[in-house]
Enzyme design. Structure first.
Site, PDB file in Angstrom:
ATOM      1  N   LYS A  57       0.819  -1.217   0.000  1.00  0.00           N
ATOM      2  CA  LYS A  57       0.000   0.000   0.000  1.00  0.00           C
ATOM      3  C   LYS A  57       0.854   1.269   0.000  1.00  0.00           C
ATOM      4  CE  LYS A  57      -3.793  -2.369   2.261  1.00  0.00           C
ATOM      5  NZ  LYS A  57      -4.407  -2.741   1.030  1.00  0.00           N
ATOM      6  N   CYS A  58       1.932   1.231  -0.775  1.00  0.00           N
ATOM      7  CA  CYS A  58       2.898   2.331  -0.819  1.00  0.00           C
ATOM      8  C   CYS A  58       2.853   2.986  -2.195  1.00  0.00           C
ATOM      9  CB  CYS A  58       4.290   1.744  -0.535  1.00  0.00           C
ATOM     10  SG  CYS A  58       5.643   2.925  -0.648  1.00  0.00           S
ATOM     11  N   GLY A  59       3.219   4.244  -2.257  1.00  0.00           N
ATOM     12  CA  GLY A  59       3.327   4.924  -3.542  1.00  0.00           C
ATOM     13  C   GLY A  59       4.353   4.277  -4.466  1.00  0.00           C
ATOM     14  N   THR A  61       4.761   0.985  -4.635  1.00  0.00           N
ATOM     15  CA  THR A  61       4.323  -0.390  -4.903  1.00  0.00           C
ATOM     16  C   THR A  61       4.346  -0.753  -6.391  1.00  0.00           C
ATOM     17  OG1 THR A  61       3.035  -0.435  -2.864  1.00  0.00           O
ATOM     18  CG2 THR A  61       2.446  -2.055  -4.544  1.00  0.00           C
TER      19      THR A  61
END
Length: 179
Positions: A57-59, A61
């Site tokens: 759920k990371c930018g 990803t």
């Protein structure tokens, strides 16, 4: 017993600001797959290893896509190893099953993914202690700043370099070592 102490034994000794290297081979580190099976890093002798602390759920990803492309392109000489971590913005909250499904369904990941670990702090996994501590890896100190930071190790298990999250997997800063 503290996992670091079990791996390193007696930590580096200092004498008048001299630090004695207590390095150990990366191949001696124990880590499990997402399914809980031991990953024998010595199976990758003769290949470079790129360790990446990953999160769903990371930018950053979408880098999974380039990591898979990097793995597919250089798989004769490189293994990419994803290392889930929930220490940065709680961006990897899922279970092992959630992580595995997410990686396969969204990005077609076929490279190894380890169990979820801590890459910083008092519960830092011995793998990341090796990757971030000069007195163990023999080359340089670093700290993991965010998800998708990358660490490259050569065919003999020697530390090469690390790359911050903003360095995309197919960047020439990484691929120059793979050609």
């Amino acid at each position: 017993m503290n996992p670091l102490k079990a791996f390193v034994g007696t930590l580096a000794t200092t004498d008048k600001d001299i630090v004695y290297n207590t390095s150990k081979p990366i191949y001696n580190i124990e880590i499990n797959s997402l399914q809980g099976n031991p990953i024998d890093l010595s199976e990758f002798k003769g290949k470079k290893m790129l360790f990446v602390n990953v999160a769903s759920k990371c930018g950053f990803t979408p880098q999974y896509r380039e990591l898979q492309e990097l793995y597919d392109t250089y798989k004769d000489n490189l293994v990419v190893i994803g290392v889930p971590c929930n220490q940065f913005g709680k961006q990897e909250p899922g279970t092992s099953e959630d992580i595995e499904e997410f990686c396969q369904v969204n990005y077609g990941v076929t490279f190894p993914i380890t169990e979820k670990i801590d890459v910083n702090g008092s519960n830092q996994h011995p793998l990341y202690t090796w990757l971030t501590k000069k007195f163990i890896n023999g080359k340089q100190n670093s700290s993991v700043k965010w998800n998708f930071q990358k660490y490259l190790v050569d065919e003999q298990g020697e530390f090469i370099d690390y790359f911050y999250s903003i360095t995309k997997p197919l960047n020439t800063r990484i691929t120059k070592y793979l050609k």
